[in-house]
Design a protein around this motif. Structure first.
Motif, PDB file in Angstrom:
ATOM      1  N   SER A  68       0.823  -1.220   0.000  1.00  0.00           N
ATOM      2  CA  SER A  68       0.000   0.000   0.000  1.00  0.00           C
ATOM      3  C   SER A  68       0.852   1.262   0.000  1.00  0.00           C
ATOM      4  CB  SER A  68      -0.940   0.007   1.208  1.00  0.00           C
ATOM      5  OG  SER A  68      -0.193   0.107   2.405  1.00  0.00           O
ATOM      6  N   SER A  69       2.094   1.174   0.442  1.00  0.00           N
ATOM      7  CA  SER A  69       2.963   2.345   0.443  1.00  0.00           C
ATOM      8  C   SER A  69       3.712   2.515  -0.880  1.00  0.00           C
ATOM      9  CB  SER A  69       3.976   2.242   1.581  1.00  0.00           C
ATOM     10  OG  SER A  69       4.813   1.118   1.379  1.00  0.00           O
ATOM     11  N   LYS A  70       3.588   1.577  -1.806  1.00  0.00           N
ATOM     12  CA  LYS A  70       4.288   1.644  -3.089  1.00  0.00           C
ATOM     13  C   LYS A  70       3.459   2.405  -4.113  1.00  0.00           C
ATOM     14  CE  LYS A  70       7.645  -0.910  -1.681  1.00  0.00           C
ATOM     15  NZ  LYS A  70       8.911  -0.335  -1.362  1.00  0.00           N
ATOM     16  N   GLU A  71       4.146   3.081  -5.009  1.00  0.00           N
ATOM     17  CA  GLU A  71       3.493   3.783  -6.109  1.00  0.00           C
ATOM     18  C   GLU A  71       3.314   2.822  -7.280  1.00  0.00           C
ATOM     19  OE1 GLU A  71       2.403   6.971  -6.343  1.00  0.00           O
ATOM     20  OE2 GLU A  71       2.881   7.280  -4.236  1.00  0.00           O
ATOM     21  N   TYR A  72       2.280   3.081  -8.076  1.00  0.00           N
ATOM     22  CA  TYR A  72       2.092   2.305  -9.293  1.00  0.00           C
ATOM     23  C   TYR A  72       3.136   2.730 -10.317  1.00  0.00           C
ATOM     24  CZ  TYR A  72      -2.462   0.836  -7.622  1.00  0.00           C
ATOM     25  OH  TYR A  72      -3.459   0.286  -6.901  1.00  0.00           O
ATOM     26  N   LYS A  73       3.700   1.763 -11.019  1.00  0.00           N
ATOM     27  CA  LYS A  73       4.711   2.103 -12.021  1.00  0.00           C
ATOM     28  C   LYS A  73       4.068   2.528 -13.325  1.00  0.00           C
ATOM     29  CE  LYS A  73       8.439  -0.445 -10.176  1.00  0.00           C
ATOM     30  NZ  LYS A  73       9.806  -0.571 -10.394  1.00  0.00           N
ATOM     31  N   ASN A  74       2.995   1.874 -13.726  1.00  0.00           N
ATOM     32  CA  ASN A  74       2.334   2.190 -14.974  1.00  0.00           C
ATOM     33  C   ASN A  74       0.828   2.094 -14.760  1.00  0.00           C
ATOM     34  OD1 ASN A  74       1.583   2.617 -17.552  1.00  0.00           O
ATOM     35  ND2 ASN A  74       2.694   0.885 -18.452  1.00  0.00           N
ATOM     36  N   LEU A  75       0.201   3.178 -14.398  1.00  0.00           N
ATOM     37  CA  LEU A  75      -1.207   3.187 -14.056  1.00  0.00           C
ATOM     38  C   LEU A  75      -2.062   2.908 -15.290  1.00  0.00           C
ATOM     39  CD1 LEU A  75      -3.233   3.536 -11.828  1.00  0.00           C
ATOM     40  CD2 LEU A  75      -3.249   5.971 -12.266  1.00  0.00           C
TER      41      LEU A  75
END
Length: 80
Positions: A68-75
């Motif tokens: 949950s703390s990670k960002e999406y790489k390719n939304l």
């Protein structure tokens, strides 16, 4: 044999055995009768049954909190 055909045959091999395994471990048919036949104890059956359902949920909570703390790489890929 070319590489694509080899990969496809491996995929079919895996799919066949996965289908057999999933039909044999269905939680409402074969699995309860197998455990009851092997153990004869309802307490052991209940413990094994609850572990089968509970352990994956524990891992979902742990890794869900971590991810949950990670960002999406390719939304845009996730929305397709």
């Amino acid at each position: 044999m070319n590489d694509k055909k080899r990969v496809y045959i491996i995929f079919l091999w895996h799919a066949f055995f996965l289908a057999i395994t999933m039909s044999m471990i269905d939680f409402n048919t074969v699995f309860p009768s197998l455990i009851s036949l092997l153990t004869g104890s309802k307490i052991i059956f209940g413990a094994i049954y609850s572990m089968l359902f509970g352990v994956p949920l524990i891992f979902n909570v742990i890794f869900g909190h971590y991810l949950s703390s990670k960002e999406y790489k390719n939304l845009s890929f996730a929305l397709k």
